[in-house]
Design a protein around this motif. Sequence first.
Motif, short mmCIF file in Angstrom:
data_model
loop_
_atom_site.label_atom_id
_atom_site.label_comp_id
_atom_site.label_asym_id
_atom_site.label_seq_id
_atom_site.Cartn_x
_atom_site.Cartn_y
_atom_site.Cartn_z
N TYR A 10 0.81 -1.32 -0.08
CA TYR A 10 -0.12 0.12 -0.13
C TYR A 10 0.75 1.16 -0.14
N GLU A 11 1.99 1.18 0.46
CA GLU A 11 2.83 2.22 0.70
C GLU A 11 4.10 2.47 -0.75
N SER A 12 4.52 1.48 -1.00
CA SER A 12 5.53 1.54 -2.11
C SER A 12 4.93 1.69 -3.51
N PRO A 13 5.35 2.66 -4.29
CA PRO A 13 4.48 2.82 -5.62
C PRO A 13 4.85 1.66 -6.51
N PRO A 14 5.92 1.00 -6.63
CA PRO A 14 5.88 -0.33 -7.57
C PRO A 14 4.91 -1.29 -6.88
N LEU A 15 4.87 -1.59 -5.79
CA LEU A 15 3.90 -2.57 -5.16
C LEU A 15 2.59 -2.26 -5.23
N LYS A 16 2.34 -0.96 -5.48
CA LYS A 16 0.82 -0.84 -5.53
C LYS A 16 0.14 -1.12 -6.91
N LYS A 17 1.09 -1.31 -7.77
CA LYS A 17 0.48 -1.87 -9.11
C LYS A 17 0.28 -3.21 -9.18
N HIS A 18 0.94 -4.13 -8.07
CA HIS A 18 0.48 -5.54 -7.91
C HIS A 18 -1.00 -5.82 -7.71
N LYS A 19 -1.43 -6.89 -8.33
CA LYS A 19 -2.77 -7.43 -8.27
C LYS A 19 -3.17 -8.20 -6.91
N LEU A 20 -3.72 -7.59 -6.07
CA LEU A 20 -3.99 -8.10 -4.75
C LEU A 20 -5.39 -8.84 -4.80
N VAL A 21 -5.50 -10.12 -4.31
CA VAL A 21 -6.68 -10.84 -4.40
C VAL A 21 -6.90 -11.67 -2.89
N GLU A 22 -8.04 -12.30 -2.70
CA GLU A 22 -8.42 -12.77 -1.52
C GLU A 22 -7.47 -13.94 -1.26
N PRO A 23 -7.02 -14.09 0.01
CA PRO A 23 -5.80 -15.18 0.39
C PRO A 23 -6.20 -16.60 -0.39
N SER A 24 -5.10 -17.20 -0.96
CA SER A 24 -5.05 -18.28 -1.87
C SER A 24 -3.97 -19.16 -1.57
N LYS A 25 -4.44 -20.62 -1.45
CA LYS A 25 -3.42 -21.48 -1.48
C LYS A 25 -2.95 -22.04 -2.84
N LYS A 26 -3.45 -21.60 -3.94
CA LYS A 26 -3.22 -22.22 -4.97
C LYS A 26 -2.19 -21.05 -6.13
N LEU A 27 -1.50 -20.40 -5.31
CA LEU A 27 -0.70 -19.32 -6.09
C LEU A 27 0.18 -19.99 -6.94
N GLN A 28 0.92 -21.22 -6.57
CA GLN A 28 1.72 -21.86 -7.60
C GLN A 28 1.14 -22.39 -8.75
N GLU A 29 -0.18 -22.65 -8.69
CA GLU A 29 -0.71 -23.04 -9.94
C GLU A 29 -0.68 -21.95 -11.09
N ASN A 30 -0.36 -20.65 -10.81
CA ASN A 30 -0.21 -19.67 -11.66
C ASN A 30 1.31 -19.81 -12.40
N VAL A 31 2.28 -20.43 -11.92
CA VAL A 31 3.50 -20.62 -12.26
C VAL A 31 3.80 -21.69 -13.30
N CYS A 32 4.32 -21.47 -14.32
CA CYS A 32 4.69 -22.58 -15.51
C CYS A 32 5.68 -23.34 -14.97
N SER A 33 5.42 -24.71 -14.86
CA SER A 33 6.02 -25.86 -14.44
C SER A 33 7.41 -25.87 -15.31
N ARG A 34 7.25 -25.56 -16.67
CA ARG A 34 8.54 -25.73 -17.54
C ARG A 34 9.51 -24.61 -17.42
N HIS A 35 8.99 -23.32 -17.33
CA HIS A 35 9.77 -22.15 -17.39
C HIS A 35 9.93 -21.38 -15.96
N ASP A 36 9.02 -21.81 -15.07
CA ASP A 36 9.15 -21.37 -13.72
C ASP A 36 8.81 -19.71 -13.86
#
Length: 466
Positions: free
Chosen positions: A132-158
């Motif tokens: 909320y304070e850092s300008p670069p981090l303010k552009k990040h997409k925040l969502v409700e807490p999720s345990k499936k964040l790693q599903e958004n990572v490509c297993s081939r290229h990380d």
Amino acid sequence: MAQKGIQLDRETISCSICLDLLKDPVTIPCGHSYCMNCIKSHWDEEDCKYSYSCPQCRKTFTARPVLLKNTMLANLLEELKKTGLQAAPADHCYAGAEDVACDVCTGRKLKSHKSCLVCLASFCEKHLQRHYESPPLKKHKLVEPSKKLQENVCSRHDEVMKMFCRTDQQLICYLCSVEEHKGHDTVSAAAERAERQRELEGSRQNIQQRIQDREKDVKLLQQQAEAINLSADKAVEDSEKIFTELIRLLEKRSSDVKQQVRSQQKREVSRVKELQEKLEQEITELKRKDAELKKLSHTEDHNQFLHNYPTLSPLSQSTSSIHIRPLSCFEDVTVAVSEVRDKLLDVLREKWTNVSLTGTEVDVLLPQPEPKTRAGFLKYSREITLDPNTANTRLLLSECNRKATVMKKQQSYSSHPDRFTDCWQVLSRESLTGRCYWEVERRGRVYVAVAYKNITEALLLISLPR
């Protein structure tokens, strides 16, 4: 206000490693303070032994800083503890087995407040503050807490998968799009989401419309049930009134018959007793007369007998003989009542079918699913034969009236009022009701439709072009 001040002080004097109140507080060269044991353990666990960093600002130090107790913070903590400041967060703030834990917390982790789709990490409220304070981090997409964040990572290229391959219908990363998915129809995940979001909204609208339709149907059925109940209640009430009136009428007729019989009985018995009294008086008179005659007949003096004989009173006229009919005085009444009973039973037997419970059935047909296969359609198959009396004279019917062919020469059909004269058409013989299915083999243009011969009969119509 006092409680708010305590809360502010607590955030200020909490260790960002253990998230508890500072114990033996020490301040490192960058100005951040930690529990002495927490910062020692943190630096002891760091892989690199040639530099040490601050867990909060990430500032590095070539030499391991010497840790000295912060006397002012220690005294402040002692004072705040006397005011009732709690030593640790409430248990419900810690992450349980079903919760998403903060990825930054060390030791006992707190519940995550948000997950970041860019950092691919989850943060508690305290560690989320930098977003909320850092300008670069303010552009990040925040969502409700999720345990499936790693599903958004490509297993081939990380790499984070930010693209979608429509050819293979899967999420991919940028490197995937230029390698194994090269030449495929690829779009950004956001664009695909927007497209499917529109489809989803359309599906929701369809579902909501169906819900509204079904709710209307349910309301109609409720109204129908209420109408049935009201109609049945009224029928029962009216029937009870009618049968009560009928019972009262029968009771009245029974009372009338009883009264008439008793009245007639009283009159007849009175008349019989009156005749009986007259006869008894006559018997008494005759007995008295017989006694006088008997006495005179015993007189020995002839002169006295002749002297008294003329003084005897003459006999009165005798009552007519009584003829008693067979005892059937009231049998006619019984016969008449029996005839009424028999006629009433005949009427009840004859009309009871109209009174029987043949109430109108609720004709509710729930929509059936549309057939998807030929086998599904064949359940509703109908055999269609063509009616020669309706065929236009330019149509030749063959194969048991199941085939119609356009002919150049007119056919010699007999005259019939149902025959098509202007259009090259023919009707089927069979009436079609309910859900029907039939198959037609054709050559050239053939029009098949459902027509109405009259208001009650739906027929298949086949029309061939001129």
